[in-house]
Scaffold this motif. Structure first.
Motif, mmCIF file in Angstrom:
data_model
loop_
_atom_site.group_PDB
_atom_site.id
_atom_site.type_symbol
_atom_site.label_atom_id
_atom_site.label_comp_id
_atom_site.label_asym_id
_atom_site.label_seq_id
_atom_site.Cartn_x
_atom_site.Cartn_y
_atom_site.Cartn_z
ATOM 1 N N LEU A 143 4.280 19.312 -2.582
ATOM 2 C CA LEU A 143 3.145 19.585 -1.707
ATOM 3 C C LEU A 143 2.562 20.964 -2.005
ATOM 4 N N PRO A 144 1.281 21.162 -1.677
ATOM 5 C CA PRO A 144 0.656 22.464 -1.905
ATOM 6 C C PRO A 144 1.358 23.575 -1.122
ATOM 7 N N ARG A 145 1.363 24.769 -1.679
ATOM 8 C CA ARG A 145 1.996 25.917 -1.017
ATOM 9 C C ARG A 145 1.323 26.278 0.297
ATOM 10 N N ALA A 146 0.056 25.923 0.460
ATOM 11 C CA ALA A 146 -0.674 26.249 1.681
ATOM 12 C C ALA A 146 -0.125 25.518 2.903
ATOM 13 N N CYS A 147 0.633 24.455 2.688
ATOM 14 C CA CYS A 147 1.193 23.679 3.798
ATOM 15 C C CYS A 147 2.215 24.512 4.566
ATOM 16 N N ASN A 148 2.128 24.476 5.897
ATOM 17 C CA ASN A 148 3.163 25.143 6.670
ATOM 18 C C ASN A 148 3.819 24.221 7.699
ATOM 19 N N LEU A 149 3.422 22.953 7.725
ATOM 20 C CA LEU A 149 4.087 21.944 8.535
ATOM 21 C C LEU A 149 4.037 20.635 7.770
ATOM 22 N N ILE A 150 5.207 20.110 7.443
ATOM 23 C CA ILE A 150 5.286 18.876 6.664
ATOM 24 C C ILE A 150 5.459 17.699 7.609
ATOM 25 N N LEU A 151 4.644 16.673 7.399
ATOM 26 C CA LEU A 151 4.712 15.456 8.203
ATOM 27 C C LEU A 151 4.083 14.325 7.418
#
Length: 90
Positions: free
Chosen positions: A12-20
């Motif tokens: 996933l992109p590094r910009a993600c801060n919540l994975i769902l």
């Protein structure tokens, strides 16, 4: 449906801060973007009712995922979180 992070979370992109993982529909016409912001390139327009599988979010402002129906089916990118609605089941 929310799920726990999996091994694929590493891609996933590094910009993600919540994975769902959640299936949603687009509520208004919105650009699919190459990054989480309006300054990023538009990859196409998603129209009302297009399906979108959300993989992660950045501060609940932008969501990264894959288009599952409509003219841009199969493309991955970022959509403004406010333009996504959970799919009703029942």
């Amino acid at each position: 449906m929310l799920t726990a992070p999996t091994a694929s979370a590493a891609s996933l992109p590094r910009a993600c801060n919540l994975i769902l993982t959640q299936t949603k529909d687009v509520s208004d016409a919105v650009h699919l973007r190459s990054g989480p912001g309006t300054s990023y390139t538009s990859l196409g327009v998603l129209y009302n009712g297009a399906g979108f599988t959300e993989y992660c979010t950045k501060d609940y402002k932008w969501s990264y995922g894959k288009v599952t129906s409509g003219a841009n089916k199969g493309k991955k990118g970022w959509v403004k979180y406010a333009h996504l609605n959970p799919v009703e089941k029942g």
